[in-house]
Scaffold this active site. Structure first.
Site, short mmCIF file in Angstrom:
data_model
loop_
_atom_site.label_atom_id
_atom_site.label_comp_id
_atom_site.label_asym_id
_atom_site.label_seq_id
_atom_site.Cartn_x
_atom_site.Cartn_y
_atom_site.Cartn_z
N GLU A 265 29.92 -36.26 -11.75
CA GLU A 265 29.32 -36.65 -13.04
C GLU A 265 28.96 -38.13 -13.08
O GLU A 265 29.29 -38.85 -14.02
CB GLU A 265 30.26 -36.28 -14.19
CG GLU A 265 30.54 -34.78 -14.26
CD GLU A 265 31.40 -34.34 -15.44
OE1 GLU A 265 32.24 -35.14 -15.87
OE2 GLU A 265 31.23 -33.21 -15.90
N ASP A 344 34.90 -25.26 -15.99
CA ASP A 344 35.48 -26.41 -16.69
C ASP A 344 36.25 -26.00 -17.94
O ASP A 344 35.74 -26.12 -19.04
CB ASP A 344 34.34 -27.37 -17.07
CG ASP A 344 34.86 -28.72 -17.49
OD1 ASP A 344 36.06 -28.97 -17.32
OD2 ASP A 344 34.06 -29.52 -18.01
N GLU A 372 39.49 -29.37 -25.35
CA GLU A 372 38.07 -29.69 -25.39
C GLU A 372 37.20 -28.49 -25.76
O GLU A 372 36.34 -28.58 -26.62
CB GLU A 372 37.66 -30.24 -24.01
CG GLU A 372 36.19 -30.57 -23.90
CD GLU A 372 35.83 -31.20 -22.56
OE1 GLU A 372 36.73 -31.43 -21.74
OE2 GLU A 372 34.62 -31.45 -22.35
O1 GCW Z 1 34.74 -31.29 -18.79
C1 GCW Z 1 34.38 -32.51 -18.38
C2 GCW Z 1 34.56 -33.34 -19.59
C3 GCW Z 1 34.47 -34.79 -19.22
C4 GCW Z 1 35.51 -35.06 -18.16
C5 GCW Z 1 35.25 -34.17 -16.96
C6 GCW Z 1 36.29 -34.32 -15.85
C7 GCW Z 1 36.76 -37.05 -17.82
O2 GCW Z 1 33.59 -32.98 -20.54
O3 GCW Z 1 34.72 -35.53 -20.39
O4 GCW Z 1 35.53 -36.40 -17.77
O5 GCW Z 1 35.29 -32.85 -17.37
O6 GCW Z 1 37.19 -33.49 -15.79
O7 GCW Z 1 36.18 -35.22 -15.06
#
Ligand code: GCW
Length: 658
Positions: A265, A344, A372
């Site tokens: 990311e 995720d 989340e």
């Molecule tokens: O799901 C995503 C989240 C990000 C997070 C990422 C991760 C810390 O939306 O906010 O970043 O996973 O796990 O690295």
């Protein structure tokens, strides 16, 4: 103090008074001091009894038995006397917390307390990962601001101590203070600017048997060191990290190690230089090895620039595709940290196939108790039963024990650097977790990672009793809500394992197409005929990343479990599930049911209103009222969407659209 004690409130069991309890603790050192403090506080609160240290004869003895595991203990209590024997200081502390838990579960007079238990932790590492930023906000934080950082400064105060107590009491032995996305001032955490306060936190944590870890920025040699590269194979870079590690451990002796999110990311990593993840992790591992340091390398690596028309690229495949070829190439002090599912932290996902793939690499399971995608601590969603399912999943990867619990505990391949980590759900809110019931996830993660044989139900009962005291009705209502909460959330969320029908970015609330034409690789592929992603051999081939017979189980529609069927297959709305319902009718029914469940949770708390502290009730009432309304929104948005897409009416004739 403007915050609650959660499960360390020690509500009164019985007023006993009488002579002080004598405690003989044969351990010395910082943890031993904490043991006395805790017993003093707890016995006063639970029984109105004083506690005094003793050298000889004593009612409570805490002694060493070198034959026991360093973090394990034996507890025997009977006739007003308790004996705790432990392999080491941490085991002694856990034994004391076990005694206090047992006392509260029994709810009887101290003299009548009976029982024994003997235990050692299931997992070597039991960690919390805080996604706290140095500015004071928390990435995916739903409980206020950070209590570790504010305005680019490190905070150390009474709350740091109470935090350490809370998490040590459930067996946590590792804490990562800062966000895995290391930006801004956080890059400087490993510099003289911050060592002094970090060392204070580290000492507080250590006095509760907890090791501190820090997330680092892979590009630190450039951002901190002024080099023109962070190439792990460039000797100047390796040298920079070696010197940095020496400086870090000189200032923070006993630091557990570094956690790294690389090439994920948008974060920097070895890919920039055409290097592999093992090049990157091993270079760091060599730098920290002289100090006993560990590198925890995250496997959350995927292409987040996908074109939605591309049906061959599959984000679910990425963890396995990226890391399987590297199995066996990592140093002994590297641990790969793998999210429970391949996507995720959705409300339901299959277990990541990497657990069944890697055989020569240390592995750690990462779950998320920060909710989340599961209601952001405004909805109640008790995740421990889900984590138990993940741990119980057999990966069929070896002749011996081969569940996820076996793999991450080290039982399968004999690893000693492994375990479980959770993305933490705490903040500076008065109740620590925003929703009072979200504290059950923090409590539960600790308890489960220490003892993976516990059930979600057992843990829920413990948490309710410890938090609310000896009121059987309150306990039963809390347990009822907790146990029904994850199934309820799943019911009104995305159906049948497909996930992702939430609003982009903040991830709160329903939005069926929110991510559908986006670059994140998270699609449901709904059209007028059906929905789901074909991950069979005819589709993306993801199924084949599992070992047999799991691969076939998922590949074949006849054996693929209903709750994951749209994750693995694209199906018509009229397809009949194993439940006997069509896909579309399942969507309607579960969404009506889920919203009814949310309303029931609200009513349940109303029914015990007078038994709760007014402030606790007020907070719960506010959250549950919101959930009740918001679950209706989820129901209506999802049902309306699929009614309009499919044109098939609800067989029960209920009103579908608002
Ligand atoms: O799901 C995503 C989240 C990000 C997070 C990422 C991760 C810390 O939306 O906010 O970043 O996973 O796990 O690295």
């Amino acid at each position: 103090m403007n915050y609650t004690k959660c499960w360390l409130a020690y509500p009164r069991i019985q007023t006993m008074g009488g002579a002080p309890l004598r405690v003989r603790c044969d351990f010395t050192g910082p943890v031993a001091g904490r043991i006395m403090e805790e017993l003093r506080l707890a016995m006063r609160a639970l029984y109105d009894k004083a506690v005094e240290p003793a050298k000889g004869e004593a009612e409570i003895t805490v002694t060493r038995n070198a034959a026991l595991h360093e973090e394990g203990y034996c507890l025997h209590v009977s006739g007003g006397r308790a004996q705790i024997t432990a392999g080491g200081e941490s085991g002694a502390l856990y034994g004391v917390f076990a005694l206090l838990r047992r006392a509260q579960m029994a709810g009887c007079a101290w003299d009548e307390l009976e029982g024994e238990e003997s235990t050692a932790p299931s997992n070597p590492l039991r960690m919390l990962n805080h996604w706290d930023n140095m500015e004071g906000d928390i990435e995916r934080g739903y409980s206020g601001q950070s209590f570790f950082f504010h305005d680019n400064e490190v905070l150390v105060n009474e709350r740091t101590v109470d935090y350490a107590r809370l998490v040590a009491s459930v067996g946590i032995n590792g804490v990562v203070l800062n966000n895995v996305n290391v930006k801004g001032a956080a890059t400087w955490l490993i510099s003289p600017r911050y060592y002094a306060p970090l060392r204070q936190i580290q000492e507080i944590l250590a006095s509760y048997g907890i090791r501190m870890f820090l997330c680092i920025n892979f590009a630190a040699p450039m951002e901190l060191g002024g080099l023109d590269s962070a190439d792990p194979c460039d000797e100047r870079v390796a040298q920079w990290w070696r010197e940095k590690a020496r400086e870090v451990w000189e200032n923070l002796p006993g630091l557990g190690g570094f956690v790294v999110k690389a090439d994920s990311e948008g974060r920097p990593g070895p890919f920039t230089y055409g290097r592999t993840h093992s090049d990157g992790a091993n270079m760091l591992a060599d730098a920290v090895a002289p100090y006993g340091g560990v590198v925890i390398w995250r496997c959350f690596v995927y292409n987040c620039q996908q074109d939605w028309r591309d049906t061959k690229t599959d984000r679910a495949r990425s963890g396995y595709d990226n890391f399987m070829p590297l199995d066996g190439s990592f140093r002994d002090n590297v641990i790969l940290q793998i999210k429970n599912g391949p996507m995720d932290f959705q409300v339901r996902e299959p277990v990541s196939p990497l657990f069944g793939g890697l055989k020569h690499t240390n592995m750690m399971l990462e779950v998320q108790i920060a909710q989340e995608y599961t209601g952001q601590q405004r909805h109640v969603c008790y995740l421990i039963p889900w984590f138990r399912e993940v741990l119980d999943q057999d990966m069929y990867c070896c002749d011996g024990p081969s569940t996820v619990a076996d793999l991450v505990s080290g039982r399968s391949y004999g690893n000693t650097l492994c375990g479980m980590a959770a993305v933490a759900n705490t903040g500076d809110d008065p109740n620590w977790t925003g929703h009072d019931l979200a504290a059950a996830n923090l409590y539960g993660f600790g308890r489960l990672s220490y003892q993976t044989s516990l059930t979600g139900e057992e843990i829920a009962r413990e948490w309710a009793r410890l938090t609310f005291g000896q009121d059987a009705e309150v306990e039963s209502v809390m347990r009822e809500i907790l146990m029904a909460s994850w199934p309820a959330y799943e019911s009104y969320n995305a159906p049948l394992g497909i996930g992702w029908m939430c609003s982009p970015n903040h991830h709160y609330g329903p939005n069926v197409d929110g991510y559908e034409y986006d670059r994140w690789g998270t699609y449901h592929r709904a059209d007028c005929k059906g929905l789901g992603v074909d991950r069979t051999s005819a589709g993306t081939g993801y199924c084949q990343q599992y070992n047999s017979p799991l691969a076939e189980t998922y590949e074949n529609l006849e054996t693929c479990p209903d709750e994951l069927v749209l994750f693995f297959h694209h199906l018509p709305y009229t397809y009949v599930l194993k439940s006997g319902k069509t896909v579309i009718q399942h969507i309607y029914d579960t969404h009506f049911h889920g919203a009814e469940e949310a309303a029931r949770f609200y009513d349940l708390v109303e029914s015990i209103k007078d038994r709760l502290e007014p402030e606790t009730y007020r907070r719960l009432h506010e959250r549950l009222a919101h959930q009740k309304a918001h679950a209706c929104e989820w129901r209506d948005v999802i049902n309306t969407y699929f009614y309009r897409k499919s044109g098939i009416p609800d067989a029960q004739g209920r009103k579908i659209y608002p």
